[in-house]
Design a protein around this motif. Structure first.
Motif, PDB file in Angstrom:
ATOM      1  N   ILE A 110      -5.107   3.208  -2.506  1.00 50.17           N
ATOM      2  CA  ILE A 110      -6.033   3.380  -3.626  1.00 50.17           C
ATOM      3  C   ILE A 110      -6.128   4.850  -4.013  1.00 50.17           C
ATOM      4  O   ILE A 110      -6.180   5.196  -5.206  1.00 50.17           O
ATOM      5  CB  ILE A 110      -7.421   2.816  -3.259  1.00 50.17           C
ATOM      6  CG1 ILE A 110      -7.335   1.292  -3.109  1.00 50.17           C
ATOM      7  CG2 ILE A 110      -8.462   3.178  -4.322  1.00 50.17           C
ATOM      8  CD1 ILE A 110      -8.619   0.647  -2.628  1.00 50.17           C
ATOM      9  N   GLU A 111      -6.163   5.722  -3.024  1.00 48.54           N
ATOM     10  CA  GLU A 111      -6.208   7.161  -3.301  1.00 48.54           C
ATOM     11  C   GLU A 111      -4.995   7.613  -4.120  1.00 48.54           C
ATOM     12  O   GLU A 111      -5.090   8.530  -4.948  1.00 48.54           O
ATOM     13  CB  GLU A 111      -6.247   7.940  -1.989  1.00 48.54           C
ATOM     14  CG  GLU A 111      -7.608   7.950  -1.311  1.00 48.54           C
ATOM     15  CD  GLU A 111      -8.576   8.877  -2.028  1.00 48.54           C
ATOM     16  OE1 GLU A 111      -8.287  10.085  -2.140  1.00 48.54           O
ATOM     17  OE2 GLU A 111      -9.620   8.367  -2.487  1.00 48.54           O
ATOM     18  N   MET A 112      -3.859   6.952  -3.907  1.00 49.26           N
ATOM     19  CA  MET A 112      -2.639   7.316  -4.632  1.00 49.26           C
ATOM     20  C   MET A 112      -2.480   6.505  -5.912  1.00 49.26           C
ATOM     21  O   MET A 112      -1.418   6.514  -6.539  1.00 49.26           O
ATOM     22  CB  MET A 112      -1.423   7.096  -3.722  1.00 49.26           C
ATOM     23  CG  MET A 112      -1.373   8.026  -2.524  1.00 49.26           C
ATOM     24  SD  MET A 112       0.134   7.841  -1.538  1.00 49.26           S
ATOM     25  CE  MET A 112      -0.043   6.147  -0.952  1.00 49.26           C
ATOM     26  N   ASP A 113      -3.552   5.757  -6.286  1.00 54.07           N
ATOM     27  CA  ASP A 113      -3.551   4.930  -7.504  1.00 54.07           C
ATOM     28  C   ASP A 113      -2.493   3.829  -7.464  1.00 54.07           C
ATOM     29  O   ASP A 113      -2.042   3.333  -8.506  1.00 54.07           O
ATOM     30  CB  ASP A 113      -3.319   5.800  -8.746  1.00 54.07           C
ATOM     31  CG  ASP A 113      -4.461   6.780  -8.979  1.00 54.07           C
ATOM     32  OD1 ASP A 113      -5.601   6.452  -8.580  1.00 54.07           O
ATOM     33  OD2 ASP A 113      -4.215   7.858  -9.554  1.00 54.07           O
ATOM     34  N   GLU A 114      -2.124   3.414  -6.269  1.00 60.26           N
ATOM     35  CA  GLU A 114      -1.169   2.316  -6.109  1.00 60.26           C
ATOM     36  C   GLU A 114      -1.945   1.001  -5.973  1.00 60.26           C
ATOM     37  O   GLU A 114      -1.956   0.347  -4.934  1.00 60.26           O
ATOM     38  CB  GLU A 114      -0.285   2.546  -4.872  1.00 60.26           C
ATOM     39  CG  GLU A 114       0.569   3.784  -4.928  1.00 60.26           C
ATOM     40  CD  GLU A 114       1.744   3.619  -5.886  1.00 60.26           C
ATOM     41  OE1 GLU A 114       1.973   2.487  -6.363  1.00 60.26           O
ATOM     42  OE2 GLU A 114       2.413   4.619  -6.156  1.00 60.26           O
ATOM     43  N   TYR A 115      -2.600   0.594  -7.057  1.00 54.48           N
ATOM     44  CA  TYR A 115      -3.504  -0.552  -7.004  1.00 54.48           C
ATOM     45  C   TYR A 115      -2.758  -1.875  -6.796  1.00 54.48           C
ATOM     46  O   TYR A 115      -3.241  -2.760  -6.095  1.00 54.48           O
ATOM     47  CB  TYR A 115      -4.340  -0.609  -8.286  1.00 54.48           C
ATOM     48  CG  TYR A 115      -5.190   0.616  -8.499  1.00 54.48           C
ATOM     49  CD1 TYR A 115      -6.232   0.909  -7.642  1.00 54.48           C
ATOM     50  CD2 TYR A 115      -4.914   1.495  -9.555  1.00 54.48           C
ATOM     51  CE1 TYR A 115      -7.003   2.053  -7.813  1.00 54.48           C
ATOM     52  CE2 TYR A 115      -5.680   2.642  -9.733  1.00 54.48           C
ATOM     53  CZ  TYR A 115      -6.721   2.917  -8.860  1.00 54.48           C
ATOM     54  OH  TYR A 115      -7.470   4.040  -9.038  1.00 54.48           O
ATOM     55  N   THR A 116      -1.608  -1.987  -7.402  1.00 51.62           N
ATOM     56  CA  THR A 116      -0.831  -3.229  -7.224  1.00 51.62           C
ATOM     57  C   THR A 116      -0.389  -3.379  -5.770  1.00 51.62           C
ATOM     58  O   THR A 116      -0.486  -4.460  -5.180  1.00 51.62           O
ATOM     59  CB  THR A 116       0.409  -3.224  -8.137  1.00 51.62           C
ATOM     60  OG1 THR A 116      -0.020  -3.110  -9.511  1.00 51.62           O
ATOM     61  CG2 THR A 116       1.205  -4.511  -7.954  1.00 51.62           C
ATOM     62  N   GLU A 117       0.082  -2.281  -5.181  1.00 47.56           N
ATOM     63  CA  GLU A 117       0.485  -2.323  -3.776  1.00 47.56           C
ATOM     64  C   GLU A 117      -0.709  -2.624  -2.870  1.00 47.56           C
ATOM     65  O   GLU A 117      -0.594  -3.386  -1.905  1.00 47.56           O
ATOM     66  CB  GLU A 117       1.109  -0.978  -3.375  1.00 47.56           C
ATOM     67  CG  GLU A 117       2.498  -0.738  -3.927  1.00 47.56           C
ATOM     68  CD  GLU A 117       3.518  -1.685  -3.323  1.00 47.56           C
ATOM     69  OE1 GLU A 117       3.332  -2.087  -2.162  1.00 47.56           O
ATOM     70  OE2 GLU A 117       4.500  -2.028  -4.009  1.00 47.56           O
ATOM     71  N   ALA A 118      -1.854  -2.019  -3.194  1.00 44.69           N
ATOM     72  CA  ALA A 118      -3.056  -2.279  -2.390  1.00 44.69           C
ATOM     73  C   ALA A 118      -3.458  -3.747  -2.482  1.00 44.69           C
ATOM     74  O   ALA A 118      -3.825  -4.370  -1.478  1.00 44.69           O
ATOM     75  CB  ALA A 118      -4.201  -1.384  -2.866  1.00 44.69           C
ATOM     76  N   HIS A 119      -3.387  -4.303  -3.699  1.00 44.17           N
ATOM     77  CA  HIS A 119      -3.732  -5.715  -3.895  1.00 44.17           C
ATOM     78  C   HIS A 119      -2.798  -6.615  -3.087  1.00 44.17           C
ATOM     79  O   HIS A 119      -3.239  -7.547  -2.391  1.00 44.17           O
ATOM     80  CB  HIS A 119      -3.657  -6.059  -5.382  1.00 44.17           C
ATOM     81  CG  HIS A 119      -3.913  -7.508  -5.675  1.00 44.17           C
ATOM     82  ND1 HIS A 119      -2.912  -8.459  -5.660  1.00 44.17           N
ATOM     83  CD2 HIS A 119      -5.068  -8.178  -5.954  1.00 44.17           C
ATOM     84  CE1 HIS A 119      -3.421  -9.642  -5.939  1.00 44.17           C
ATOM     85  NE2 HIS A 119      -4.739  -9.498  -6.122  1.00 44.17           N
ATOM     86  N   ASP A 120      -1.503  -6.358  -3.169  1.00 45.76           N
ATOM     87  CA  ASP A 120      -0.531  -7.181  -2.430  1.00 45.76           C
ATOM     88  C   ASP A 120      -0.733  -7.059  -0.927  1.00 45.76           C
ATOM     89  O   ASP A 120      -0.604  -8.045  -0.184  1.00 45.76           O
ATOM     90  CB  ASP A 120       0.891  -6.757  -2.799  1.00 45.76           C
ATOM     91  CG  ASP A 120       1.232  -7.084  -4.247  1.00 45.76           C
ATOM     92  OD1 ASP A 120       0.521  -7.923  -4.842  1.00 45.76           O
ATOM     93  OD2 ASP A 120       2.196  -6.490  -4.778  1.00 45.76           O
ATOM     94  N   TYR A 121      -1.039  -5.850  -0.472  1.00 42.54           N
ATOM     95  CA  TYR A 121      -1.258  -5.624   0.962  1.00 42.54           C
ATOM     96  C   TYR A 121      -2.465  -6.422   1.448  1.00 42.54           C
ATOM     97  O   TYR A 121      -2.431  -7.067   2.502  1.00 42.54           O
ATOM     98  CB  TYR A 121      -1.466  -4.129   1.220  1.00 42.54           C
ATOM     99  CG  TYR A 121      -1.420  -3.737   2.677  1.00 42.54           C
ATOM    100  CD1 TYR A 121      -0.214  -3.447   3.297  1.00 42.54           C
ATOM    101  CD2 TYR A 121      -2.591  -3.651   3.428  1.00 42.54           C
ATOM    102  CE1 TYR A 121      -0.163  -3.083   4.634  1.00 42.54           C
ATOM    103  CE2 TYR A 121      -2.550  -3.291   4.765  1.00 42.54           C
ATOM    104  CZ  TYR A 121      -1.340  -3.013   5.371  1.00 42.54           C
ATOM    105  OH  TYR A 121      -1.290  -2.662   6.691  1.00 42.54           O
ATOM    106  N   ILE A 122      -3.550  -6.392   0.677  1.00 38.03           N
ATOM    107  CA  ILE A 122      -4.759  -7.141   1.040  1.00 38.03           C
ATOM    108  C   ILE A 122      -4.478  -8.633   1.059  1.00 38.03           C
ATOM    109  O   ILE A 122      -4.961  -9.363   1.939  1.00 38.03           O
ATOM    110  CB  ILE A 122      -5.905  -6.815   0.060  1.00 38.03           C
ATOM    111  CG1 ILE A 122      -6.345  -5.359   0.232  1.00 38.03           C
ATOM    112  CG2 ILE A 122      -7.093  -7.752   0.279  1.00 38.03           C
ATOM    113  CD1 ILE A 122      -7.335  -4.888  -0.809  1.00 38.03           C
ATOM    114  N   GLU A 123      -3.687  -9.117   0.095  1.00 41.17           N
ATOM    115  CA  GLU A 123      -3.340 -10.537   0.057  1.00 41.17           C
ATOM    116  C   GLU A 123      -2.599 -10.955   1.324  1.00 41.17           C
ATOM    117  O   GLU A 123      -2.860 -12.017   1.891  1.00 41.17           O
ATOM    118  CB  GLU A 123      -2.481 -10.834  -1.179  1.00 41.17           C
ATOM    119  CG  GLU A 123      -3.243 -10.840  -2.489  1.00 41.17           C
ATOM    120  CD  GLU A 123      -4.136 -12.052  -2.633  1.00 41.17           C
ATOM    121  OE1 GLU A 123      -3.884 -13.064  -1.944  1.00 41.17           O
ATOM    122  OE2 GLU A 123      -5.102 -11.991  -3.412  1.00 41.17           O
TER     123      GLU A 123
END
Length: 289
Positions: A110-123
């Motif tokens: 999230i700090e790096m604005d990688e929201y899609t990656e963060a979302h996929d990781y959480i999934e």
């Protein structure tokens, strides 16, 4: 190491003493019958009385051993459940450590604005959590704990586990700790069988209910059990694994039979299934009627 009462040796000792007392009484009776003119010494009466009192004491001791045997069995089962809880506790500590690592990864993304990656990781994390804990929701913490502990054990051995639990087991006809021992023994047997598989290892656990019964099914893709052994594997002392006592499945069947239930096995080249059926305990409303 937890000390356990060796009830079998105690019972054997008391039985042996009782037999010796019977022999002693028979000998005294023979002495009475053979006494000249029916004359018996006063000491013989005293000895006979003492032997009778000793035999009575032994009989009372044997009758009082029944609840001791039952309590010892309960203590052993509770000990196994406690060991499972301790295993679960260690697993939970490891999961907490992993969870903190996951949080750090998500925070960094999230700090790096990688929201899609963060979302996929959480999934992906959520899917793992659902796979290992989502299906264990009975009304009995001990059963939930033993299931979690055994699932963690399976995961550590490369066994893919799926759960289908659609009942809360609210009307169990046996104490929860007895069912814990059943679940633990059957899953342990499945783990042993699956250790012989070179390829994929799977275990599917189903716990469901109907109007009057609960059904527990444990299906694995381990080696087939010969039909000639389907009944023998439930005999005390019989085991298909070298170096094992072969008491686990015998205990499991005893638990089911104690409340009018059944436990059976089916096995072929594709899968082995242990299926048990338990009658539901009458509800409080039915008991009041």
């Amino acid at each position: 190491m937890r000390r356990q009462i060796n009830i079998s040796k105690t019972i054997a000792f008391i039985i042996a003493v009782t037999i010796l007392q019977v022999i002693a009484m028979c000998a005294l009776v023979i002495v009475f019958l053979d006494s000249a003119a029916g004359v018996v010494r006063e000491e013989d009466y005293i000895v006979l009385g003492l032997v009778c009192l000793s035999m009575l004491s032994s009989c009372l001791t044997l009758s009082n051993l029944a609840p001791v045997v039952r309590q010892n069995r309960e203590a052993e089962m509770l000990g196994e459940a406690l060991a499972a809880v301790e295993t679960l506790n260690r697993s939970q500590r490891a999961q907490r450590h992993d969870f903190l690592n996951h949080l750090q990864v998500v925070y960094s993304l999230i700090e790096m604005d990688e929201y899609t990656e963060a979302h996929d990781y959480i999934e992906r994390i959520y899917a793992d959590i659902q796979r290992t804990t989502g299906g264990v929701r009975t009304d009995h913490p001990a059963i939930n704990a033993i299931m979690q502990a055994k699932l963690a054990m399976c995961e550590s051995r490369g066994i893919s586990v799926s759960l289908d639990i659609t009942t809360r087991l609210s009307q169990l006809p046996v104490p929860a700790w007895e069912l814990c021992r059943v679940i633990g023994n059957i899953i342990d047997n499945a783990i042993t069988a699956l250790s012989k598989n070179a390829g994929e290892k799977t275990l599917h656990v189903t716990i469901s209910e109907s109007l009057k019964t609960y059904t527990l099914s444990f299906e694995n893709n381990g080696p087939a059990i010969e039909p000639s052994l389907w009944q023998r594997i439930f005999e005390p002392g019989f085991s298909t694994n070298d170096g094992e006592r072969g008491m686990g499945l015998a205990i499991c069947r005893d638990v089911f039979r104690s409340c009018g239930g059944t436990l059976r096995v089916f096995s072929d080249e594709q899968h082995t299934v242990f299926e048990g059926m338990l009658p539901k305990r009458a509800s409080d409303a039915e008991n009041d009627d």
